[in-house]
Write an enzyme that holds these catalytic residues in place. Structure first.
Site, PDB file in Angstrom:
ATOM      1  N   GLN A 101      27.055  38.721  48.659  1.00  0.00           N
ATOM      2  CA  GLN A 101      27.524  38.189  47.384  1.00  0.00           C
ATOM      3  C   GLN A 101      28.314  36.909  47.612  1.00  0.00           C
ATOM      4  O   GLN A 101      29.523  36.926  47.814  1.00  0.00           O
ATOM      5  CB  GLN A 101      28.379  39.228  46.641  1.00  0.00           C
ATOM      6  CG  GLN A 101      28.671  38.789  45.235  1.00  0.00           C
ATOM      7  CD  GLN A 101      29.177  39.911  44.364  1.00  0.00           C
ATOM      8  OE1 GLN A 101      29.232  41.061  44.746  1.00  0.00           O
ATOM      9  NE2 GLN A 101      29.558  39.548  43.160  1.00  0.00           N
ATOM     10  N   PHE A 102      27.607  35.777  47.556  1.00  0.00           N
ATOM     11  CA  PHE A 102      28.240  34.483  47.781  1.00  0.00           C
ATOM     12  C   PHE A 102      29.306  34.169  46.740  1.00  0.00           C
ATOM     13  O   PHE A 102      30.232  33.408  46.996  1.00  0.00           O
ATOM     14  CB  PHE A 102      27.193  33.365  47.846  1.00  0.00           C
ATOM     15  CG  PHE A 102      26.604  32.992  46.513  1.00  0.00           C
ATOM     16  CD1 PHE A 102      27.159  31.962  45.765  1.00  0.00           C
ATOM     17  CD2 PHE A 102      25.491  33.655  46.011  1.00  0.00           C
ATOM     18  CE1 PHE A 102      26.619  31.604  44.537  1.00  0.00           C
ATOM     19  CE2 PHE A 102      24.945  33.310  44.790  1.00  0.00           C
ATOM     20  CZ  PHE A 102      25.511  32.284  44.056  1.00  0.00           C
ATOM     21  N   THR A 103      29.235  34.788  45.559  1.00  0.00           N
ATOM     22  CA  THR A 103      30.199  34.483  44.500  1.00  0.00           C
ATOM     23  C   THR A 103      31.610  34.945  44.843  1.00  0.00           C
ATOM     24  O   THR A 103      32.563  34.544  44.166  1.00  0.00           O
ATOM     25  CB  THR A 103      29.763  35.100  43.159  1.00  0.00           C
ATOM     26  OG1 THR A 103      29.661  36.512  43.300  1.00  0.00           O
ATOM     27  CG2 THR A 103      28.434  34.516  42.695  1.00  0.00           C
TER      28      THR A 103
END
Length: 150
Positions: free
Chosen positions: A78-80
């Site tokens: 999850q890059f966010t």
């Protein structure tokens, strides 16, 4: 590396309408990778996750690890988690690693976690549109950042 751990009664990951990972009692681990991450970050964070005492013992005290309760783990990229929101209303993801670095780090993280847990770890599909479903138990949600070891 930045992570959000959620103690779950159950969790699953669905891609294109197909469930690709599901667990009952255990941890859902959302993982964000940045370019500054190293093998040292993987080793420290996987050790912390496997040994973190956030499951209830027989006296309903959080005194057991995921290993102690024979729990399972799903890891979802999850890059966010590396969103920067200081300026404006549109988050910047400049600190999130690009796939050419993030994918091998994610894969190494899962491999090390499996070795330390002693069994297979569920995963999502890197970069896919995933539907993550969970029943947070507690609720217990903990964020950990290897660059800010609090």
């Amino acid at each position: 590396m930045r992570t959000v751990l959620q103690r779950v009664s159950k969790a699953s990951v669905t891609v294109d309408g197909k469930v690709i990972s599901s667990i009952e009692n255990g941890l859902l681990v959302l993982l964000g990778v940045e370019d500054a991450d190293t093998q040292e970050d993987i080793d420290w964070l996987t050790n912390k996750i496997v040994n973190l005492r956030i499951f209830n013992d027989d006296n309903d005290v959080m005194n057991c690890s995921v290993q102690d309760v024979n729990g399972d783990i799903i890891v979802v990229s999850q890059f966010t988690l590396h969103a920067q929101t200081k300026k404006g209303n549109r988050p910047s993801y400049i600190k999130a690693a690009k796939p050419d670095f993030a994918v091998p780090m994610y894969e190494k993280f899962v491999q090390v976690l499996e070795r330390k847990l002693g069994r297979k770890v569920g995963t999502g599909v890197f970069g896919a549109d995933m539907k993550v479903e969970l029943l947070n138990d507690g609720p217990v949600t903990i964020s950990i950042d290897t660059k800010n070891k609090e």
